[in-house]
Design an enzyme around this catalytic site. Structure first.
Site, mmCIF file in Angstrom:
data_model
loop_
_atom_site.group_PDB
_atom_site.id
_atom_site.type_symbol
_atom_site.label_atom_id
_atom_site.label_comp_id
_atom_site.label_asym_id
_atom_site.label_seq_id
_atom_site.Cartn_x
_atom_site.Cartn_y
_atom_site.Cartn_z
ATOM 1 N N LYS A 28 -14.864 -1.303 6.530
ATOM 2 C CA LYS A 28 -13.792 -1.426 7.565
ATOM 3 C C LYS A 28 -14.270 -2.005 8.063
ATOM 4 O O LYS A 28 -13.784 -2.932 9.098
ATOM 5 C CB LYS A 28 -13.711 -0.346 7.728
ATOM 6 C CG LYS A 28 -12.764 0.698 6.293
ATOM 7 C CD LYS A 28 -11.450 0.450 5.874
ATOM 8 C CE LYS A 28 -10.650 0.885 5.485
ATOM 9 N NZ LYS A 28 -9.694 0.452 5.346
ATOM 10 N N SER A 34 1.994 7.815 2.856
ATOM 11 C CA SER A 34 0.880 7.097 3.074
ATOM 12 C C SER A 34 1.397 6.503 4.458
ATOM 13 O O SER A 34 2.073 6.148 4.615
ATOM 14 C CB SER A 34 1.399 6.013 2.020
ATOM 15 O OG SER A 34 2.523 5.703 1.550
ATOM 16 N N ILE A 35 0.160 5.863 4.752
ATOM 17 C CA ILE A 35 0.121 5.210 5.936
ATOM 18 C C ILE A 35 1.850 4.133 6.089
ATOM 19 O O ILE A 35 1.976 4.179 6.924
ATOM 20 C CB ILE A 35 -0.753 4.239 6.407
ATOM 21 C CG1 ILE A 35 -1.624 5.526 7.204
ATOM 22 C CG2 ILE A 35 -0.940 3.770 7.548
ATOM 23 C CD1 ILE A 35 -2.905 5.518 7.169
ATOM 24 N N GLY A 93 0.984 -1.240 0.128
ATOM 25 C CA GLY A 93 -0.153 0.017 0.122
ATOM 26 C C GLY A 93 0.635 1.415 0.124
ATOM 27 O O GLY A 93 0.416 2.482 0.220
ATOM 28 N N THR A 130 -3.497 12.108 3.498
ATOM 29 C CA THR A 130 -3.459 10.942 2.977
ATOM 30 C C THR A 130 -3.677 11.536 1.155
ATOM 31 O O THR A 130 -5.023 11.822 0.939
ATOM 32 C CB THR A 130 -3.048 9.803 2.723
ATOM 33 O OG1 THR A 130 -4.575 9.098 3.493
ATOM 34 C CG2 THR A 130 -1.906 9.101 4.391
ATOM 35 N N TYR A 170 -17.998 9.339 5.248
ATOM 36 C CA TYR A 170 -17.537 7.780 5.524
ATOM 37 C C TYR A 170 -18.499 6.688 3.994
ATOM 38 O O TYR A 170 -17.380 6.204 3.824
ATOM 39 C CB TYR A 170 -17.032 7.731 7.001
ATOM 40 C CG TYR A 170 -15.778 6.073 6.531
ATOM 41 C CD1 TYR A 170 -14.521 7.009 5.870
ATOM 42 C CD2 TYR A 170 -16.335 5.277 6.988
ATOM 43 C CE1 TYR A 170 -13.828 5.694 6.025
ATOM 44 C CE2 TYR A 170 -14.272 4.440 7.100
ATOM 45 C CZ TYR A 170 -13.572 5.019 6.459
ATOM 46 O OH TYR A 170 -12.200 4.039 6.529
ATOM 47 N N ALA A 182 -5.194 8.717 -0.751
ATOM 48 C CA ALA A 182 -6.129 8.151 -0.406
ATOM 49 C C ALA A 182 -7.859 9.210 0.691
ATOM 50 O O ALA A 182 -9.015 8.894 0.220
ATOM 51 C CB ALA A 182 -6.090 6.654 0.887
ATOM 52 N N ILE A 231 -4.733 -1.135 2.367
ATOM 53 C CA ILE A 231 -4.923 -0.430 0.886
ATOM 54 C C ILE A 231 -6.307 -0.649 1.283
ATOM 55 O O ILE A 231 -7.354 -1.615 2.060
ATOM 56 C CB ILE A 231 -4.823 -1.584 -0.173
ATOM 57 C CG1 ILE A 231 -5.221 -3.239 -0.205
ATOM 58 C CG2 ILE A 231 -2.860 -1.746 -0.698
ATOM 59 C CD1 ILE A 231 -4.701 -4.304 -0.687
ATOM 60 N N ALA A 285 -13.124 3.001 -3.315
ATOM 61 C CA ALA A 285 -13.818 2.876 -3.523
ATOM 62 C C ALA A 285 -14.598 3.710 -4.823
ATOM 63 O O ALA A 285 -13.578 4.755 -4.649
ATOM 64 C CB ALA A 285 -14.921 2.392 -2.973
ATOM 65 N N ASP A 318 -2.106 -5.291 -8.252
ATOM 66 C CA ASP A 318 -3.106 -4.957 -7.616
ATOM 67 C C ASP A 318 -4.072 -5.635 -7.729
ATOM 68 O O ASP A 318 -4.596 -7.131 -8.329
ATOM 69 C CB ASP A 318 -3.413 -4.784 -9.297
ATOM 70 C CG ASP A 318 -4.764 -3.745 -9.420
ATOM 71 O OD1 ASP A 318 -5.495 -3.822 -8.841
ATOM 72 O OD2 ASP A 318 -5.554 -2.941 -10.761
#
Length: 260
Positions: free
Chosen positions: A168, A25-26, A19, A199, A161, A201, A98, A101, A70
């Site tokens: 999640k 990024s995290i 990811g 981030t 969200y 995302a 990762i 949507a 991917d």
């Protein structure tokens, strides 16, 4: 530096971090801390468009492997774990960071989410972790630790969200069930729930800037967490110091989740 005093608590460990998109990024925060603490690192990149952003990170972290992944493409996930098996023969740490949507489904309410969009979100953001765990477990013959990145919207309603909340929630439940199934093999599984982070995302969420400012105003610590706070938490959980912790959802959010 992400840690003030570096002690190699992960020396000799091998970590696959999925990811990493860029230095914000995290997943990068996790990979960098792991490397600082002595772990060997393998990274993946989404596609050829993403690779130029991940190449310098792989070089910085002296990554042993940099592989395309991917999870929606048949065979790519299996190829990653085959490469790890060939190069290392074992794995100690897995980070799944990762999520996806379709934009229309993400920015619309849950009632308007299409079936296709919901299924894509669930496959990439949740079921891919289950598939990774199945492939990683045989490489963790001496035990290991798996992490999946969640968010407070899995437990409470966070405006905007939308579809990612139920997805999640499923991811967190999957972590608990995997912790139960893999525990006898010495494999521990955690969901990590960071507070709002700037981030790429997260930028896809509607009114995300308001979410950030609200987090600062309401969190007991009074400031945002960063990607290295997440990395430090994962490093601790992957270390011998946390050898009997598993199945938890760990909040890294400055205490925001305790505020009504």
């Amino acid at each position: 530096m992400s840690v003030e005093t570096v002690y190699p608590i992960l020396a000799g460990r091998r970590a696959l971090v999925v990811g990493v998109a860029n230095e914000h990024s995290i997943a990068y925060g996790c990979a960098k801390v792991f490397r600082e603490l002595g772990a060997d690192i393998a990274l993946t990149y989404l596609n050829n468009k993403a690779k130029p952003y991940v190449d310098p990170i792989a070089e910085e972290l002296d990554a042993a492997l940099l592989l395309p992944l991917d999870v929606a493409q048949p065979g790519q996930l299996e190829a990653v774990f085959a490469a790890i098996g060939e190069r290392w023969g074992s794995l100690d740490i897995l980070v799944h960071s990762i999520a996806y949507a379709p934009k229309a489904d993400l920015q619309g309410g849950l009632l308007d989410c299409s079936l296709d969009g919901f299924l894509q979100a669930m496959d990439v953001s949740c079921h891919s972790f289950v598939r990774m765990a199945k492939l990683a477990a045989p490489l963790m013959s001496e035990g290991g630790t798996m992490f999946a990145m969640s968010y407070h919207g899995a437990d409470k309603v966070v405006p905007n969200y939308n579809v990612m909340g139920p997805v999640k929630a499923a991811l967190e439940a999957s972590c608990r069930y995997l912790a139960h199934e893999l525990g006898p093999q010495g494999i521990r599984v955690h969901a990590i729930s960071p507070g709002p982070l700037q981030t790429r995302a997260a930028s896809g969420l509607k009114d995300f800037g308001l979410l950030l400012s609200d987090a600062v105003a309401r969190a007991p610590i009074g400031e945002l967490v960063d990607i290295f706070d997440v990395g430090n938490t994962c490093a601790y959980l992957a270390s011998p110091y946390a050898r009997r912790l598993t199945g938890s959802t760990v909040y890294v959010d400055g205490g925001l989740n305790i505020i009504a």
